[in-house]
Design an enzyme around this catalytic site. Structure first.
Site, PDB file in Angstrom:
ATOM      1  CG  ASP A   1      57.038 -29.781  -0.310  1.00  0.00           C
ATOM      2  OD1 ASP A   1      56.136 -29.082  -0.787  1.00  0.00           O
ATOM      3  OD2 ASP A   1      57.895 -29.344   0.490  1.00  0.00           O
TER       4      ASP A   1
ATOM      5  CD  GLU B   1      56.273 -27.485  -4.747  1.00  0.00           C
ATOM      6  OE1 GLU B   1      55.647 -26.461  -4.478  1.00  0.00           O
ATOM      7  OE2 GLU B   1      57.124 -27.963  -3.978  1.00  0.00           O
TER       8      GLU B   1
HETATM    9  C1  GLC Z   1      55.902 -26.346  -1.250  1.00  0.00           C
HETATM   10  C2  GLC Z   1      54.513 -26.271  -0.661  1.00  0.00           C
HETATM   11  C3  GLC Z   1      54.438 -25.123   0.296  1.00  0.00           C
HETATM   12  C4  GLC Z   1      55.504 -25.264   1.369  1.00  0.00           C
HETATM   13  C5  GLC Z   1      56.871 -25.456   0.734  1.00  0.00           C
HETATM   14  C6  GLC Z   1      57.888 -25.862   1.754  1.00  0.00           C
HETATM   15  O1  GLC Z   1      56.173 -25.285  -2.069  1.00  0.00           O
HETATM   16  O2  GLC Z   1      53.547 -26.107  -1.678  1.00  0.00           O
HETATM   17  O3  GLC Z   1      53.168 -25.035   0.909  1.00  0.00           O
HETATM   18  O4  GLC Z   1      55.522 -24.104   2.142  1.00  0.00           O
HETATM   19  O5  GLC Z   1      56.850 -26.459  -0.247  1.00  0.00           O
HETATM   20  O6  GLC Z   1      57.704 -27.198   2.138  1.00  0.00           O
END
Ligand code: GLC
Length: 489
Positions: free
Chosen positions: A214, A277
């Site tokens: 994340d 991500e």
């Molecule tokens: C990522 C996740 C999201 C979350 C963010 C903070 O973007 O997809 O759902 O709010 O991280 O952890």
């Protein structure tokens, strides 16, 4: 909060050594948003047991791996992305034994399991943050500006809107790039590195096949935490390098994790992966996250599924897209839970409408909760979803679900489709055409029919296609897979 297991999870039926050709290269990975997938105990909230019971559905759909969104102990200030204990399952979703059972069942079904890891921030209920001394060492604390330190240390804004800083009772300020309940960790502290490596090993020992990292572009902040100089910063994310995202320093962390994953894979005869991500302003900067010594993949969703599945490489599906579920745009404000909704639109953050794509899945039946569980569902499901349930779509050749099943089945059956070559073919304006091993894919991007010499027999199409002798009529906005001889692969 850590729960004890009675027995260790065995290694999955693994494909050879840790650095083989890579199961993940052409894998179809299905995102299970645990809270909204399937509810086994009737409390209206999806859970790990519910997800495990539905794994055969995912195996039959034809996916290769499931990615589970965070199910760790959490106050749920941000849908579980605020983790209070990285080694425990939140009672809302079950316990560690349920996680273990899910991983074993998935492996028995030849599905791999990827779990989220959230390293940029923890929950403000994490024991480190609750201990003032530890908190100051392991999170980003700064004195405020102004005469009495009453102003935030800099002008950074939270992705969810409003200032990225909150002042504590003690008078200093802590950084939270997301909600105030999600304090940012200080990755200059070696304890933070050590803890995340230990957490990864914990889940690898339980049998997971990888991590979705994340906010993999977070963690490292520009030294001195410089001001940005203007507001509406959420709109700049992805367009320019900001002092809080996509700093070069994050790559050293990813390199360490890659060594950990490869080392673990080598020792245990498994291939375990890291998926970023990553929000980066250019494709070149995004590519840095997947250099050979960094993470294995950076994931992406695309809207045009048939086109995506015809392209080389792996593919990510979000739960419910195989049912063609629309986003629910008319949820009443009082049922919403997305923190960005309450902060975002008012304070210049992200749009805050993620609840609309988190409405629990409809499995069966004529009315809510459509087999999601024995109770209700934590977000209300629309009254008109009966035709969209898994049961209603199964065996209907015109349904979105059967289109996905056929497409994923073909992807498996046509050798080389996942990671073989690709070559562009001549096509009229507005139409894309390319060949892949065993098929030719046409995409008509125009809103109206286009004729072209028939390339072969349609294998699969997103809209009805007509072939009149040697002429094919591609409907507007359609993607079609055509059978071609496998030569030329
Ligand atoms: C990522 C996740 C999201 C979350 C963010 C903070 O973007 O997809 O759902 O709010 O991280 O952890």
């Amino acid at each position: 909060m850590t729960q004890e297991l009675t027995s260790p999870s065995p290694a999955p039926q693994a494909p050879g050594p840790g650095r083989g050709p890579g199961w993940w290269r052409d894998a179809v990975i299905y995102q299970v948003y645990v809270r909204s997938f399937a509810d086994s105990d009737g409390d209206g909230v999806g859970d790990l047991r519910g997800a495990r019971e539905r794994l055969p559905y995912l195996r039959d759909l034809g996916v290769d791996a499931v990615w589970l969104t965070p199910f760790y102990a959490s106050p749920q200030a941000d849908g579980g992305y605020d983790v209070a204990d990285y080694r425990a399952v939140d009672p809302l979703f079950g316990n560690l034994q349920d996680a273990d059972d899910l991983i074993r069942t998935a492996h028995d079904l030849d599905l791999r399991v990827i779990v989220d890891i959230v390293p940029n921030h923890t929950s403000d209920r994490h024991p480190w943050f609750r201990d003032p001394e530890l908190a100051r060492q392991r999170y980003v604390f700064r004195p405020g500006k102004g005469e009495d330190g009453e102003l935030p240390p800099n002008d950074w804004e939270s992705v969810f809107g409003g200032p990225a800083w909150t002042r504590t009772d003690r008078g200093d300020w802590y950084l939270h790039l997301f909600a105030p309940e999600q304090p940012d960790l200080d990755w200059d502290n070696p304890d933070v590195h050590a803890e995340f490596e230990a957490v990864m090993r914990f889940w690898l020992d339980l049998g997971v096949d990888g991590f979705r990292v994340d906010v993999a572009h977070g963690m490292v902040k520009a030294s001195g935490l410089p001001d940005i100089g203007h507001g509406q910063q959420a709109k700049l994310i992805g367009n320019q390098v900001l002092p809080f995202f996509d700093q070069d320093g994050v790559h050293a962390i990813h390199r360490t994790w890659r060594r950990l994953l490869d080392g673990y894979g080598d020792t245990h005869g498994r291939q375990v992966i890291g998926v970023a991500e990553a929000w980066a302003p250019t494709a070149e900067r995004l590519a840095l996250y997947v250099r050979p010594d960094e993470l294995h993949q950076a994931f992406n969703f695309r809207a045009a599924t048939l086109l995506m599945l015809a392209l080389p490489g792996s593919a990510y599906l979000y739960q419910g897209e195989e049912l063609g579920l629309p986003e629910v745009t008319d949820l009443p404000d009082d049922v919403r839970q997305d923190p960005a909704f309450f902060r975002g639109s008012r304070a210049g953050g992200q749009d805050g409408f993620r609840d609309g794509c988190r409405v629990p899945l409809p499995w069966t039946g004529e009315a809510p909760p459509y087999g999601f569980g024995a109770g209700g569902s934590w977000l209300p499901q629309p009254a008109d979803w009966a035709p969209l349930t898994v049961d209603a779509q199964t065996d209907d050749p015109d349904s979105t679900l059967e289109l996905y099943r056929t497409a994923l089945g073909l992807r498996r059956r046509l050798p080389g489709l996942g990671d073989g070559g690709m070559s562009w073919q001549p096509a009229p304006d507005g139409v894309l055409a390319f060949t892949r091993p065993g098929l030719l894919c046409t995409v008509n991007t125009l809103p109206h029919d286009v004729e072209l010499p028939s390339p072969g027999t349609p294998l699969l199409s997103s809209a009805p296609v007509t072939v009149n002798g040697s002429v094919a009529v591609l409907p507007g906005d359609s993607c079609i897979w055509w059978a071609i001889p496998t030569a030329g692969r």
